[in-house]
Design a protein around this motif. Structure first.
Motif, mmCIF file in Angstrom:
data_model
loop_
_atom_site.group_PDB
_atom_site.id
_atom_site.type_symbol
_atom_site.label_atom_id
_atom_site.label_comp_id
_atom_site.label_asym_id
_atom_site.label_seq_id
_atom_site.Cartn_x
_atom_site.Cartn_y
_atom_site.Cartn_z
ATOM 1 N N THR A 681 95.639 -95.717 -15.547
ATOM 2 C CA THR A 681 96.382 -96.624 -16.417
ATOM 3 C C THR A 681 97.135 -97.670 -15.610
ATOM 4 O O THR A 681 97.640 -97.389 -14.508
ATOM 5 N N GLU A 682 97.223 -98.863 -16.178
ATOM 6 C CA GLU A 682 97.981 -99.942 -15.538
ATOM 7 C C GLU A 682 99.482 -99.766 -15.721
ATOM 8 O O GLU A 682 100.260 -100.544 -15.163
ATOM 9 N N THR A 683 99.900 -98.769 -16.484
ATOM 10 C CA THR A 683 101.340 -98.565 -16.681
ATOM 11 C C THR A 683 102.016 -97.963 -15.454
ATOM 12 O O THR A 683 103.243 -98.027 -15.341
ATOM 13 N N MET A 684 101.228 -97.382 -14.522
ATOM 14 C CA MET A 684 101.802 -96.734 -13.350
ATOM 15 C C MET A 684 101.714 -97.653 -12.134
ATOM 16 O O MET A 684 100.712 -98.350 -11.945
ATOM 17 N N LEU A 685 102.751 -97.670 -11.328
ATOM 18 C CA LEU A 685 102.730 -98.375 -10.056
ATOM 19 C C LEU A 685 101.876 -97.623 -9.047
ATOM 20 O O LEU A 685 101.719 -96.402 -9.137
ATOM 21 N N ALA A 686 101.370 -98.330 -8.072
ATOM 22 C CA ALA A 686 100.677 -97.673 -6.965
ATOM 23 C C ALA A 686 101.636 -96.709 -6.282
ATOM 24 O O ALA A 686 102.805 -97.031 -6.051
ATOM 25 N N GLY A 687 101.145 -95.508 -5.990
ATOM 26 C CA GLY A 687 101.993 -94.507 -5.349
ATOM 27 C C GLY A 687 102.845 -93.714 -6.311
ATOM 28 O O GLY A 687 103.731 -92.965 -5.883
ATOM 29 N N HIS A 688 102.566 -93.849 -7.608
ATOM 30 C CA HIS A 688 103.380 -93.162 -8.626
ATOM 31 C C HIS A 688 102.434 -92.527 -9.638
ATOM 32 O O HIS A 688 101.522 -93.179 -10.141
ATOM 33 N N ALA A 689 102.639 -91.238 -9.949
ATOM 34 C CA ALA A 689 101.816 -90.521 -10.925
ATOM 35 C C ALA A 689 102.728 -89.712 -11.833
ATOM 36 O O ALA A 689 103.888 -89.445 -11.489
ATOM 37 N N ALA A 690 102.210 -89.311 -13.000
ATOM 38 C CA ALA A 690 103.059 -88.617 -13.968
ATOM 39 C C ALA A 690 102.292 -87.525 -14.694
ATOM 40 O O ALA A 690 101.141 -87.714 -15.100
ATOM 41 N N LEU A 691 102.964 -86.378 -14.871
ATOM 42 C CA LEU A 691 102.477 -85.276 -15.705
ATOM 43 C C LEU A 691 103.426 -85.101 -16.889
ATOM 44 O O LEU A 691 104.638 -85.271 -16.748
ATOM 45 N N PRO A 692 102.902 -84.720 -18.062
ATOM 46 C CA PRO A 692 103.763 -84.587 -19.234
ATOM 47 C C PRO A 692 104.501 -83.252 -19.283
ATOM 48 O O PRO A 692 104.159 -82.294 -18.589
ATOM 49 N N ASN A 693 105.516 -83.185 -20.147
ATOM 50 C CA ASN A 693 106.204 -81.929 -20.423
ATOM 51 C C ASN A 693 105.451 -81.168 -21.512
ATOM 52 O O ASN A 693 104.536 -81.689 -22.144
ATOM 53 N N GLY A 694 105.840 -79.911 -21.706
ATOM 54 C CA GLY A 694 105.323 -79.145 -22.831
ATOM 55 C C GLY A 694 103.978 -78.497 -22.625
ATOM 56 O O GLY A 694 103.423 -77.914 -23.566
ATOM 57 N N PHE A 695 103.418 -78.535 -21.420
ATOM 58 C CA PHE A 695 102.102 -77.939 -21.173
ATOM 59 C C PHE A 695 102.240 -76.697 -20.284
ATOM 60 O O PHE A 695 103.318 -76.371 -19.799
ATOM 61 N N GLY A 696 101.101 -76.002 -20.106
ATOM 62 C CA GLY A 696 101.100 -74.800 -19.280
ATOM 63 C C GLY A 696 101.624 -73.573 -19.974
ATOM 64 O O GLY A 696 101.957 -72.576 -19.325
ATOM 65 N N LEU A 697 101.696 -73.607 -21.323
ATOM 66 C CA LEU A 697 102.130 -72.457 -22.112
ATOM 67 C C LEU A 697 100.893 -71.749 -22.650
ATOM 68 O O LEU A 697 99.996 -72.388 -23.203
ATOM 69 N N ASP A 698 100.841 -70.422 -22.515
ATOM 70 C CA ASP A 698 99.659 -69.727 -23.007
ATOM 71 C C ASP A 698 99.756 -69.472 -24.502
ATOM 72 O O ASP A 698 100.848 -69.386 -25.070
ATOM 73 N N TYR A 699 98.587 -69.362 -25.126
ATOM 74 C CA TYR A 699 98.521 -69.188 -26.577
ATOM 75 C C TYR A 699 97.195 -68.531 -26.943
ATOM 76 O O TYR A 699 96.166 -68.814 -26.328
ATOM 77 N N VAL A 700 97.225 -67.641 -27.946
ATOM 78 C CA VAL A 700 96.012 -66.996 -28.424
ATOM 79 C C VAL A 700 95.412 -67.858 -29.526
ATOM 80 O O VAL A 700 96.046 -68.110 -30.553
ATOM 81 N N ASP A 701 94.177 -68.313 -29.320
ATOM 82 C CA ASP A 701 93.564 -69.238 -30.277
ATOM 83 C C ASP A 701 92.878 -68.495 -31.421
ATOM 84 O O ASP A 701 92.958 -67.261 -31.529
ATOM 85 N N ASP A 702 92.166 -69.229 -32.279
ATOM 86 C CA ASP A 702 91.528 -68.642 -33.461
ATOM 87 C C ASP A 702 90.483 -67.596 -33.095
ATOM 88 O O ASP A 702 90.220 -66.673 -33.870
ATOM 89 N N ALA A 703 89.882 -67.729 -31.945
ATOM 90 C CA ALA A 703 88.862 -66.775 -31.511
ATOM 91 C C ALA A 703 89.455 -65.542 -30.838
ATOM 92 O O ALA A 703 88.720 -64.639 -30.432
ATOM 93 N N GLY A 704 90.785 -65.517 -30.702
ATOM 94 C CA GLY A 704 91.432 -64.392 -30.037
ATOM 95 C C GLY A 704 91.509 -64.521 -28.540
ATOM 96 O O GLY A 704 91.926 -63.589 -27.843
ATOM 97 N N ASP A 705 91.109 -65.682 -28.016
ATOM 98 C CA ASP A 705 91.157 -65.919 -26.576
ATOM 99 C C ASP A 705 92.496 -66.535 -26.184
ATOM 100 O O ASP A 705 93.074 -67.331 -26.935
#
Length: 744
Positions: A681-705
């Motif tokens: 994305t052009e929104t980021m400067l060179a040498g700058h990267a971003a990860l979002p919040n709210g991820f990496g949480l485990d969850y059991v889906d509809d298939a039970g996985d």
């Protein structure tokens, strides 16, 4: 439970807690829209609120107290057993080591503050002293500065500001003040008004701005110092305001006269003329409001940045006026006046909160004053604090850990006992983020649904634990029970007498209110009993403002709260009240903070380079996006896009690293590494990267996985990267390396 009625409640996904109305069908929040009767949000809401049923109904809900076995697995136990064993466990810690070895983290999740009000009684009964919560990851540096400047928290009146300044803040996405997107659009469309954004990222808000000061990551302090330097060097300060309402300005202005504006503009990567034009716009405006947020509060020089951005509106006299910056009333204080040092590492305790980054170090030691037990309420520090691995190790070393939550979180899995709470829509609830001026609002939310079988509201959980300690007997509470049946006035008189005569009653006020006043409240609102005490305090603290809002006294305010399910205006200030809200005896802003002036002068040295040849890129973790919501949504199906939480990288870095859009990449830091999809994305400067919040949480889906979408950001952060004053983490400035993994 099914109803075609639109029931008022609130969104629980950010500090705004916008009013919403909901139709309930078969236990689901079937239809949601903004509540036009809410005095603050007035019908406004963003897209996230419309998906709240993903919080209310998901497979992660707990429905029984859980006790950990010796092998690490959990077994269901009944409530009576859980309460007795937990109370006995904490009494043992208290008696063997002292109650101050019991540490508390939480106080209610987002919008879940009422329950946290009751935990204090249990903690005081045990002699627990130390606590922390998410605010210690963000706001304690600002709180430290605020305490010295004027003694309270300020908020900008952006609805009427001629110039709005956002520092490390993207309100289009993170909201944080009423009707944020409506107000931003109004500013952008009005040629007489201006918006200044200081941010390395071309955010949604930056795209709307008149002045985007696109600083290099970590150089905000140089940019802010240059802006303040222009105000002083070009004589743009409000001399009359400074003379009448500020002390210590001469020393501050002397330091700012020395600021080499052109040099600092170059260091932060902002065109000098653009920077000067922004400063002149601030200096010429009839009103200016400023908002700082995590972009600077979780980055190098965060406390200094808090100080410098406040100079912009103080030097120009933008206080106690329409569209300016304001101190405000509070229905319940978010911060205490407790200060000091932690018992093991000597980390600063600011506003009553231990720095989150110090928590593992206060446990993983053989020091005799280490924390030996911990209570976590409606929080997930094993996931949300820096260096998750260190947190897990520390929590696993505790002799007793109890978690109160709606789900089996990453933190709950480390506990000895987990107590299942009712959801925020199954009990009376409230938020204490009441920051507005001149009219401030409070909403007591009614339960939309009965508690899920096997769960309890937090007030009842804490009451049962206090009862199990045996610190008050029925005879001591009987006069209050009788007074409550006679009415509010009789209860107020009896309550004040009991508090004055019995130190234990005074120490356990929330519990006493719940036990004695709670049963007399209508519509299952026993959990709102603490709000009666807060209404009395509010009426005593701001008597004229409460009366202007239409409430004769604390009892009248409490009755209005009970009668107003969409919320009530509890104070209505006049602009000159701002000066009375300054805590200093002379009612003046104390501008000179020696530590900050020393750090300001130290900026003359070259900015320290925190990246290295091994980790050359600045990674910002926890970016808020349209489909992120902290940890409250464990069910990932609410996301309509960015399902895996892509790593955003610049066009330049993608070319240099051979990355393609959608490709998998490995991002590594000194603390850990993870594989993630890439978004160029052009929104980021060179040498700058971003990860979002709210991820990496485990969850059991509809298939039970079990699925774990995205990256848990704090697997990549370190407790060592922190502000020297407040200990706040540098989540927005993590040295990292990115490497291509091949095409997905």
């Amino acid at each position: 439970m099914t109803t075609t009625e639109w029931a008022p409640t609130a969104c629980i996904l950010c500090e705004c807690n916008c009013g919403i109305v909901v139709q309930v069908e078969d236990g689901h929040l079937a239809r949601i829209r903004g509540d036009k009767a809410h005095p603050g949000s007035q019908g406004y809401t963003c897209n996230k609120a419309l998906r709240l049923d993903h919080y209310q109904n998901n497979r992660a809900r707990l429905t029984s107290p859980m006790r950990r076995r010796a092998d690490g697995t959990f077994e269901e136990i009944d409530w009576d057993t859980a309460i007795v064993e937990i109370a006995e466990g904490f009494k043992h810690i208290r008696d063997a080591y002292g109650g101050d070895k019991i540490f508390y983290y939480g106080g209610g999740g987002q919008g879940n503050h009422l329950g946290g009000a009751y935990s204090g009684a249990f903690l005081k009964a045990l002699g627990s002293r130390y606590r922390s919560n998410a605010l210690a990851q963000e706001k304690t540096g600002e709180a430290w500065v605020d305490a010295q400047l004027y003694g309270g928290h300020t908020r900008g009146e952006f609805e009427h500001a001629e110039v709005s300044v956002f520092v490390g803040k993207n309100p289009w996405m993170s909201q944080s003040f009423p009707r944020a997107r409506v107000v931003l659009n109004e500013i952008a469309k009005d040629p007489a008004r201006s918006m200044i954004v200081i941010d390395p990222v071309v955010t949604d808000t930056a795209k709307m701005s008149d002045f985007h000061l696109r600083v290099r990551p970590g150089t905000d302090a140089w940019c802010l110092a240059a802006l303040a330097g222009v105000l002083v060097q070009e004589n743009l300060c409000d001399e009359a305001f400074l003379a009448e309402h500020v002390r210590g300005s001469d020393a501050v202005r002397a330091a700012l006269r020395e600021v080499p504006v052109a040099d600092y503009a170059s260091r932060c990567g902002v065109d000098e003329e653009l920077l000067r034009a922004a400063a002149r716009r601030v200096g010429a405006a009839a009103s200016v409001a400023v908002f700082e947020d995590l972009g600077v509060q979780q980055a190098p020089n965060s406390t200094l940045c808090s100080y410098l951005n406040k100079l912009l509106w103080i030097l120009t006299g933008n206080f106690a006026k329409r569209g300016g910056q304001h101190l405000h009333s509070s229905f319940a204080p978010l911060f205490s006046q407790v200060t000091g040092r932690t018992p093991v590492t000597g980390a600063p305790v600011i506003a009553g909160l231990i720095p989150s980054n110090a928590v593992p170090e206060e446990i993983l030691t053989d020091h005799p004053d280490r924390f030996r037990a911990m209570i976590v309420e409606s929080s997930n520090p094993a996931h949300s604090l820096a260096n998750s691995a260190a947190c897990r190790e520390a929590f696993g070393a505790l002799e007793l850990m109890v978690v109160v939550d709606v789900a089996m979180t990453e933190t709950a899995r480390l506990a000895h006992y987990v107590l299942p709470a009712a959801s925020q829509f199954e009990k009376p609830e409230a938020t204490f983020f009441n920051f507005e001026f001149p009219a401030n609002t409070f909403q007591l939310r009614r339960p939309l649904l009965p508690p899920l079988p096997g769960t309890l509201p937090e007030p009842e959980i804490w009451a049962r634990l206090v009862r199990a300690l045996g610190v008050l007997d029925d005879a001591e509470l009987r006069p209050l029970h009788e007074a409550a049946r006679r009415g509010r006035q009789a209860y107020a008189e009896a309550f004040l007498s009991a508090v004055a005569a019995n130190p234990t009653v005074a120490k356990l006020v929330p519990y006493v209110l719940y036990e004695t006043l709670g049963p007399t409240l209508p519509d299952g609102l026993a959990g709102a009993a603490a709000a009666w005490g807060l209404a009395q305090k509010t009426a005593m603290a701001y008597p004229e403002a409460v009366r202007r809002a239409g409430h004769a006294d604390g009892n009248a305010l409490f009755d209005a709260i009970l009668a107003s399910p969409s919320g009530v205006t509890f104070t209505r200030h006049e602009y000159e009240d701002d000066f009375a809200l300054i805590s200093h005896a002379d009612r003046k802003i104390a501008l000179e903070i020696p530590e900050m002036l020393k750090d300001l002068r130290a900026l003359a040295a070259a900015p320290p380079r925190l990246t290295t040849a091994e980790f050359p890129i600045v990674l910002s973790v926890g970016e808020r996006r349209a489909y992120t919501a902290n940890d409250i949504f464990r069910d990932p199906s609410w996301r309509k896009r960015d399902a895996d939480g892509a790593l955003r990288v610049s066009v330049e870095d993608a070319q240099a690293l051979g990355l393609a859009d959608g490709q998998r990449a490995r991002v590594s830091t000194a603390a850990g590494s993870a594989e993630v999809a890439v978004e160029i994305t052009e929104t980021m400067l060179a040498g700058h990267a971003a990860l979002p919040n709210g991820f990496g949480l485990d969850y059991v889906d509809d298939a039970g996985d079990t699925v774990v979408p995205g990256v848990a950001p704090n697997a990549l952060t370190s407790t060592e990267w922190r502000d020297p004053y407040a200990g706040t983490p540098w989540h927005k400035h993590v040295p990292a390396r990115i490497e291509a993994c091949g095409v997905a």
